[in-house]
Design a protein around this motif. Structure first.
Motif, PDB file in Angstrom:
ATOM      1  N   MET A 318       0.822  -1.207   0.000  1.00  0.00           N
ATOM      2  CA  MET A 318       0.000   0.000   0.000  1.00  0.00           C
ATOM      3  C   MET A 318       0.861   1.263   0.000  1.00  0.00           C
ATOM      4  O   MET A 318       0.508   2.269  -0.632  1.00  0.00           O
ATOM      5  CB  MET A 318      -0.926   0.000   1.205  1.00  0.00           C
ATOM      6  CG  MET A 318      -2.094  -0.970   1.078  1.00  0.00           C
ATOM      7  SD  MET A 318      -3.191  -0.562  -0.301  1.00  0.00           S
ATOM      8  CE  MET A 318      -3.885   0.994   0.272  1.00  0.00           C
ATOM      9  N   ARG A 322       0.214   3.901  -2.867  1.00  0.00           N
ATOM     10  CA  ARG A 322      -0.241   5.258  -2.542  1.00  0.00           C
ATOM     11  C   ARG A 322       0.673   6.324  -3.124  1.00  0.00           C
ATOM     12  O   ARG A 322       0.260   7.464  -3.304  1.00  0.00           O
ATOM     13  CB  ARG A 322      -0.328   5.426  -1.023  1.00  0.00           C
ATOM     14  CG  ARG A 322      -1.544   4.757  -0.397  1.00  0.00           C
ATOM     15  CD  ARG A 322      -1.734   5.209   1.035  1.00  0.00           C
ATOM     16  NE  ARG A 322      -2.884   4.593   1.653  1.00  0.00           N
ATOM     17  CZ  ARG A 322      -2.812   3.640   2.583  1.00  0.00           C
ATOM     18  NH1 ARG A 322      -1.631   3.215   3.000  1.00  0.00           N
ATOM     19  NH2 ARG A 322      -3.899   3.128   3.098  1.00  0.00           N
ATOM     20  N   SER A 350     -15.140  -2.575   2.836  1.00  0.00           N
ATOM     21  CA  SER A 350     -13.713  -2.332   3.070  1.00  0.00           C
ATOM     22  C   SER A 350     -12.922  -2.436   1.767  1.00  0.00           C
ATOM     23  O   SER A 350     -11.971  -1.696   1.542  1.00  0.00           O
ATOM     24  CB  SER A 350     -13.164  -3.325   4.095  1.00  0.00           C
ATOM     25  OG  SER A 350     -13.740  -3.100   5.358  1.00  0.00           O
ATOM     26  N   HIS A 353     -13.524   0.679  -0.054  1.00  0.00           N
ATOM     27  CA  HIS A 353     -12.774   1.742   0.616  1.00  0.00           C
ATOM     28  C   HIS A 353     -11.310   1.714   0.179  1.00  0.00           C
ATOM     29  O   HIS A 353     -10.703   2.758  -0.050  1.00  0.00           O
ATOM     30  CB  HIS A 353     -12.869   1.580   2.131  1.00  0.00           C
ATOM     31  CG  HIS A 353     -12.105   2.621   2.892  1.00  0.00           C
ATOM     32  ND1 HIS A 353     -12.546   3.926   3.027  1.00  0.00           N
ATOM     33  CD2 HIS A 353     -10.911   2.559   3.525  1.00  0.00           C
ATOM     34  CE1 HIS A 353     -11.650   4.620   3.720  1.00  0.00           C
ATOM     35  NE2 HIS A 353     -10.653   3.804   4.041  1.00  0.00           N
ATOM     36  N   LEU A 354     -10.734   0.511   0.059  1.00  0.00           N
ATOM     37  CA  LEU A 354      -9.352   0.374  -0.414  1.00  0.00           C
ATOM     38  C   LEU A 354      -9.200   0.968  -1.809  1.00  0.00           C
ATOM     39  O   LEU A 354      -8.276   1.755  -2.070  1.00  0.00           O
ATOM     40  CB  LEU A 354      -8.966  -1.107  -0.429  1.00  0.00           C
ATOM     41  CG  LEU A 354      -7.676  -1.449  -1.213  1.00  0.00           C
ATOM     42  CD1 LEU A 354      -6.463  -1.023  -0.420  1.00  0.00           C
ATOM     43  CD2 LEU A 354      -7.609  -2.935  -1.534  1.00  0.00           C
ATOM     44  N   THR A 356     -11.099   3.143  -3.296  1.00  0.00           N
ATOM     45  CA  THR A 356     -11.318   4.593  -3.236  1.00  0.00           C
ATOM     46  C   THR A 356     -10.061   5.305  -2.759  1.00  0.00           C
ATOM     47  O   THR A 356      -9.691   6.358  -3.268  1.00  0.00           O
ATOM     48  CB  THR A 356     -12.498   4.916  -2.293  1.00  0.00           C
ATOM     49  OG1 THR A 356     -13.647   4.185  -2.719  1.00  0.00           O
ATOM     50  CG2 THR A 356     -12.818   6.401  -2.314  1.00  0.00           C
ATOM     51  N   ASP A 357      -9.394   4.696  -1.771  1.00  0.00           N
ATOM     52  CA  ASP A 357      -8.145   5.244  -1.249  1.00  0.00           C
ATOM     53  C   ASP A 357      -7.091   5.347  -2.351  1.00  0.00           C
ATOM     54  O   ASP A 357      -6.355   6.329  -2.446  1.00  0.00           O
ATOM     55  CB  ASP A 357      -7.650   4.342  -0.111  1.00  0.00           C
ATOM     56  CG  ASP A 357      -6.337   4.818   0.496  1.00  0.00           C
ATOM     57  OD1 ASP A 357      -5.971   5.989   0.273  1.00  0.00           O
ATOM     58  OD2 ASP A 357      -5.678   4.026   1.199  1.00  0.00           O
ATOM     59  N   LEU A 358      -7.030   4.345  -3.217  1.00  0.00           N
ATOM     60  CA  LEU A 358      -5.994   4.302  -4.251  1.00  0.00           C
ATOM     61  C   LEU A 358      -6.382   5.038  -5.529  1.00  0.00           C
ATOM     62  O   LEU A 358      -5.519   5.304  -6.372  1.00  0.00           O
ATOM     63  CB  LEU A 358      -5.677   2.843  -4.600  1.00  0.00           C
ATOM     64  CG  LEU A 358      -5.026   1.999  -3.496  1.00  0.00           C
ATOM     65  CD1 LEU A 358      -4.846   0.566  -3.972  1.00  0.00           C
ATOM     66  CD2 LEU A 358      -3.683   2.594  -3.089  1.00  0.00           C
ATOM     67  N   SER A 359      -7.664   5.339  -5.685  1.00  0.00           N
ATOM     68  CA  SER A 359      -8.131   5.895  -6.961  1.00  0.00           C
ATOM     69  C   SER A 359      -7.488   7.239  -7.302  1.00  0.00           C
ATOM     70  O   SER A 359      -7.422   7.615  -8.476  1.00  0.00           O
ATOM     71  CB  SER A 359      -9.658   6.039  -6.950  1.00  0.00           C
ATOM     72  OG  SER A 359     -10.066   6.972  -5.947  1.00  0.00           O
TER      73      SER A 359
END
Length: 498
Positions: A318, A322, A350, A353-354, A356-359
């Motif tokens: 991650m 990121r 979840s 959510h992962l 979305t975090d990386l998008s």
């Protein structure tokens, strides 16, 4: 006692403040303003030099009194005299100002100047060598050492250079020991092998970073020699790691990384040992190596048999993702981890959510989110939301991401509740990707050409593209769907005459 007032704001000055008739507050304001003005003038002077404008020299003469120790002024002045910008060309003055830049600048300037002096055979290089030895400026000494080893130094200067280095060695200068050893290694003479070893060991014991690194490398050569008994190789490897760590603590990680890389994969002489490789890479990371994350992630993932190691692998993956680095296996590992780990988010929410975090940094994540919200994902279902789907698809498409372009073409070809069918736009997007992009794109292009969908009907071209799909045997099993579709379409077109 006569009262004194600040000449700027008029405030009454105390005894300690009246030397320049200016109060501390006003002085700070004026100093800050002068710094800003100087930076602006320097930027303008640099622009003038880059564009060969004559007023560059005038600007620099206005600045130099305000910043007499700023290397940038001297560097620009050197360029002015070198290229004749606003002044007559004068190589002596150009060299003089560059020496000033080297004096006040960082190591890069010093190294370049010393290299110039050495290669030119200038005896002034000896003063800089001596200064570099005394100051511990290894970069500048190494420059000379390499020039010396490559026979670029005139004989009379070579002898004097050697004398300086030997004198520094006699004083216990670890840098000089490392440099002399480096010279002897570059100009290899078997009779000097013992001295190289002794110089590097003594320099390492003195704590010199380069001696530690070179000595670690020297010991590691024994560990890599298949003709040496295994027990002796293991002892040499332990010693090499000890000194490589000593160098890493002091800022040089070269040999530590070399040993870690070998242990990570194994060589003829050095056994693979994932546990030790991880330990060395973590050590390197702790002391500033920012390049180990990929290897650490792979090692963690390959050895992930317990929850803690799996978590470490996930976190390391991650961290890379990121930062915007897309590595397919890392992306897949992170996604699979979120879907499989019962303690850290096996739920669909979840997983989303992962993504979305990386998008924001990984376009693949945006496309995966499009697939989820468009109802086209086998991993997450019952989350259909065309508005969200198009939001993420548009974001990836705006970044020029090919996979997003493919899905956008599909959207225009079939339409949805937010986007009207537009076969011309669909064909245009497929065409921008081209038939060479993938067999899937090639088939879609051929299919649209065959039916005249979004473009003029072109049966010969459609057949040509389909035939190329069929002739390409590589990946036939992996892309069986495309081959079957191409075969069916080719049969349909077989008897159509143009």
């Amino acid at each position: 006692m006569e009262m004194t007032f600040c000449r700027h704001c008029g405030i009454k000055l105390g005894v300690q403040q009246n030397e320049f008739n200016i109060c501390f507050s006003c002085k700070k304001i004026l100093d800050d303003r002068r710094d800003l003005e100087t930076e602006a003038l320097l930027a303008e002077a640099a622009r003038c030099v880059d564009n060969n404008l004559a007023n560059a020299y005038t600007l620099l003469t206005c600045i130099i009194d305000y910043v007499p120790t700023d290397y940038r002024v001297y560097d620009l002045l050197s360029k002015c005299f070198r290229d004749g910008i606003g002044v007559e060309k004068d190589y002596e003055k150009s060299e003089y100002y560059y020496s000033k830049a080297a004096q006040y600048g960082d190591d890069d300037y010093e190294v370049e100047y010393v290299r110039y002096l050495v290669v030119s055979g200038r005896r002034e290089s000896l003063d800089w060598i001596k200064k570099a030895c005394e100051d511990g400026k290894h970069a500048a000494i190494t420059t000379v050492a390499r020039a010396y080893a490559e026979n670029k130094i005139l004989e009379e200067v070579r002898d004097s250079y050697r004398a300086i280095i030997e004198e520094e060695i006699s004083k216990g200068n670890g840098y000089a020991m490392a440099i002399r050893a480096l010279d002897l290694m570059n100009n290899y003479d078997e009779s000097q092998q013992t001295r190289v070893h002794d110089l590097l060991k003594e320099g390492a014991l003195l704590g010199n970073v380069e001696a530690c690194n070179l000595y670690a490398g020297l010991v590691y050569e024994v560990a890599c020699d298949v003709n040496v008994p295994a027990a002796d190789r293991n002892i040499a490897l332990e010693n090499a790691i000890t000194w490589a760590k000593a160098a890493a603590v002091r800022g040089n990680l070269a040999t530590l990384r070399r040993i870690a890389d070998d242990i990570m994969v194994g060589t003829d002489a050095v056994e693979q040992n994932t546990e030790i490789a991880i330990e060395l890479l973590v050590f390197a990371k702790d002391f500033g190596d920012t390049t180990v994350e990929n290897d650490l992630a792979k090692l963690y993932a390959d050895t992930a048999t317990d929850d803690e190691t799996k978590r470490k692998a996930f976190n390391t993956c991650m961290k890379n993702l990121r930062s915007g680095i897309y590595i397919p296996w890392m992306y897949t590992y992170a996604k699979d981890y979120m879907l499989s780990d019962p303690t850290d988010g096996s739920s669909k929410a979840s997983y989303v959510h992962l993504l979305t975090d990386l998008s924001g940094t990984i376009d693949h994540a945006s496309v995966d989110l499009y697939r989820i919200y468009a109802g086209r994902s086998s991993k997450v279902t019952a989350m259909k939301d065309i508005g969200m789907a198009m939001k993420y698809l548009n974001a990836a498409n705006d970044n020029g991401f090919d996979l997003a372009k493919y899905y956008m073409a599909d959207v225009y070809r079939n339409g949805n509740s937010l986007v009207m069918k537009d076969p011309k736009k669909a064909f245009k997007l497929y065409s921008e990707l081209g038939p060479e992009h993938s067999k899937t794109v090639a088939y879609e292009l051929a299919s649209m050409m065959a039916s005249g969908e979004g473009t003029d009907r072109n049966i010969p071209k459609a057949k040509e593209i389909l035939q190329k799909i069929l002739d390409d045997e590589e990946g036939r099993e992996e892309h069986s769907k495309e081959y079957v579709s191409a075969e069916i379409k080719m049969k349909q077109l077989k008897n159509i005459r143009v």
